[in-house]
Design an enzyme around this catalytic site. Structure first.
Site, PDB file in Angstrom:
ATOM      1  N   ASP A   1       0.825  -1.236  -0.097  1.00 15.44           N
ATOM      2  CA  ASP A   1       0.126   0.274   0.242  1.00 15.44           C
ATOM      3  C   ASP A   1       0.771   1.326  -0.277  1.00 15.44           C
ATOM      4  O   ASP A   1       2.047   1.518   0.219  1.00 15.44           O
ATOM      5  CB  ASP A   1      -0.925  -0.560   1.158  1.00 15.44           C
ATOM      6  CG  ASP A   1      -0.389  -0.476   2.755  1.00 15.44           C
ATOM      7  OD1 ASP A   1       0.721  -1.081   2.952  1.00 15.44           O
ATOM      8  OD2 ASP A   1      -0.549   0.608   3.306  1.00 15.44           O
TER       9      ASP A   1
ATOM     10  N   GLU B   1      -0.646  -2.081   5.403  1.00 13.79           N
ATOM     11  CA  GLU B   1       0.573  -1.825   6.073  1.00 13.79           C
ATOM     12  C   GLU B   1       0.836  -0.853   6.971  1.00 13.79           C
ATOM     13  O   GLU B   1       0.702  -0.621   8.327  1.00 13.79           O
ATOM     14  CB  GLU B   1       1.876  -2.065   6.425  1.00 13.79           C
ATOM     15  CG  GLU B   1       2.596  -2.125   6.899  1.00 13.79           C
ATOM     16  CD  GLU B   1       3.300  -0.972   7.720  1.00 13.79           C
ATOM     17  OE1 GLU B   1       3.402  -0.403   8.777  1.00 13.79           O
ATOM     18  OE2 GLU B   1       3.410   0.273   6.540  1.00 13.79           O
TER      19      GLU B   1
END
Length: 405
Positions: free
Chosen positions: A91, A149
């Site tokens: 991400d 994350e």
């Protein structure tokens, strides 16, 4: 910019095998494709499709849709053996990119400012290489491409949805490209590498009034100031000097005019620590301190406290495995950096709570090229030479672990 590193121009690439060096242009291409199209946590749809397409092209079995956008790929060797997992987060962050590069983010307000595009490219390169060299290791390698994350955290839901099962993972490794270290270094240590992350919000309710008549009020700003100062005593006077911890109030909001005493104040902050025994301690102390100060001023309060990630704790045996591989791969004068702790947090910690493993830092900064801005900076970027180094590190970890267990 960081400017204290020695030159990385002398980094020796001889320990990176020829086949992985030949992948370098592909690694860079994949990384730049991902960098141009960043996506926030749990919305990594394009990223997930890109990964799945590559895995399908290479004939690698994989499962998609785990924790929304997560992927688990499985590579079986020709011989039975242990199961090693490799984790890569994918991400991006809600940051407007300021880099003037051809692969600049095309998504306004979103960029890969922490290196996750590099993590994904390294994991893809590792998957490709291992799929072509199944005869070189025993057992099974699982590659976990994890969403979110940066928040709210994709590791835990991936675990809950079976990412470490079928087959059951024996150990797990992962890396973080690290611009706090120069290219050609690896940061690895036994025990705590990264801190627990806990957060809080507090709303203080006093009684507002005229700035010239404080005796008619309950001043929420004065109360907030006392609380902020008092919270610093938790670390200074309640935590052993041999332990490390941080209590930070990062946000305060109160008041509407210079001659009005605010009736309410809001603050929020974060708590960090390495020692797992502190779980639950800081929330209790915040409650006691805030409650005591508010009571003494006849104010009311609401405290919302939550735990985001536990500390990242490396297993001694697996950390030594990674350290031994690092000593083979990096040959600069600095080489392996053992004291590389950071109060930053990572949800790799949830995987490490389930199975023994090691998370390590791979130096990626190169001041000679202007590539040394810190993580989460709008001009963050890294020396892409590190991509091949990362693949070599992972492949050697697979070969050492799977062939000795």
């Amino acid at each position: 910019m960081i400017s204290t590193f020695p030159s990385t121009s002398s980094f020796n690439h001889s320990q990176i095998r020829l086949e992985i060096r030949s992948l370098q242009s592909q690694l860079v291409q994949w990384r730049r494709q991902l960098h141009q199209h960043p996506e926030l946590g749990f919305t990594e749809v394009l990223t997930s499709q890109f990964i799945a397409q590559k895995l399908q092209e290479w004939g690698i079995n994989h499962q998609t849709g785990i924790a929304k956008t997560g992927i688990v790929a499985t590579i079986e060797s020709h011989q039975p053996g242990p199961v090693l997992a490799i984790r890569a987060d994918m991400d991006a962050l809600p940051i407007q990119e300021e880099n003037d590069v051809p692969y600049r983010s095309v998504h306004e307000g979103i960029m890969h400012a922490c290196g996750h595009d590099g993590h994904t490219a390294i994991a893809l390169g590792t998957a490709y290489y291992l799929s072509q060299h199944r005869q070189d290791f025993r057992g099974t390698v699982k590659l976990i491409f994890q969403p979110a994350e940066e928040g709210p955290g994709g590791a835990k839901p991936m675990i809950e949805q079976g990412a470490l099962k079928n087959p059951d993972v024996d150990t797990i490794i992962g890396l973080h490209l690290w611009n706090n270290l120069p290219l050609g270094t690896v940061g690895v240590r036994t025990g705590a590498l990264m801190a627990a992350v806990e957060c809080f919000r507090c709303h203080i309710q006093g009684k507002g009034g005229h700035g010239a008549m404080p005796h008619q009020t309950v001043d929420s700003v004065v109360i907030a100031a006392q609380i902020i100062n008092a919270l610093q005593t938790i670390v200074a006077r309640n935590v052993s000097p041999l332990d490390s911890a941080v209590v930070t109030v990062g946000e305060v909001h109160a008041g509407t005019a210079l001659n009005v005493i605010a009736d309410s104040a809001k603050m929020s902050g974060t708590v960090r620590y390495f020692n797992p025994t502190f779980e639950g301690y800081f929330s209790q102390r915040l409650e006691e301190i805030i409650g005591g100060i508010c009571q003494s001023h006849r104010a009311k309060y609401e405290l919302n406290y939550w735990r985001l990630y536990p500390p990242v704790i490396n297993n001694a045996k697996i950390a030594e495995l990674v350290r031994s591989v690092a000593l083979e791969v990096v040959e600069t004068p600095i080489g392996v950096v053992p004291e590389c702790q950071t109060m930053g947090g990572e949800d790799m910690s949830f995987f490490l709570q389930e199975v023994p493993g090691c998370y390590f830092f791979l130096g990626s900064a190169n001041p000679d090229k202007g590539l040394a801005y810190p993580h989460h900076h709008p001009r963050f970027d890294f020396d892409e030479t590190v991509l091949g180094v990362g693949v070599e590190m992972f492949v050697r970890c697979v070969e050492k672990f799977c062939n000795k267990n």
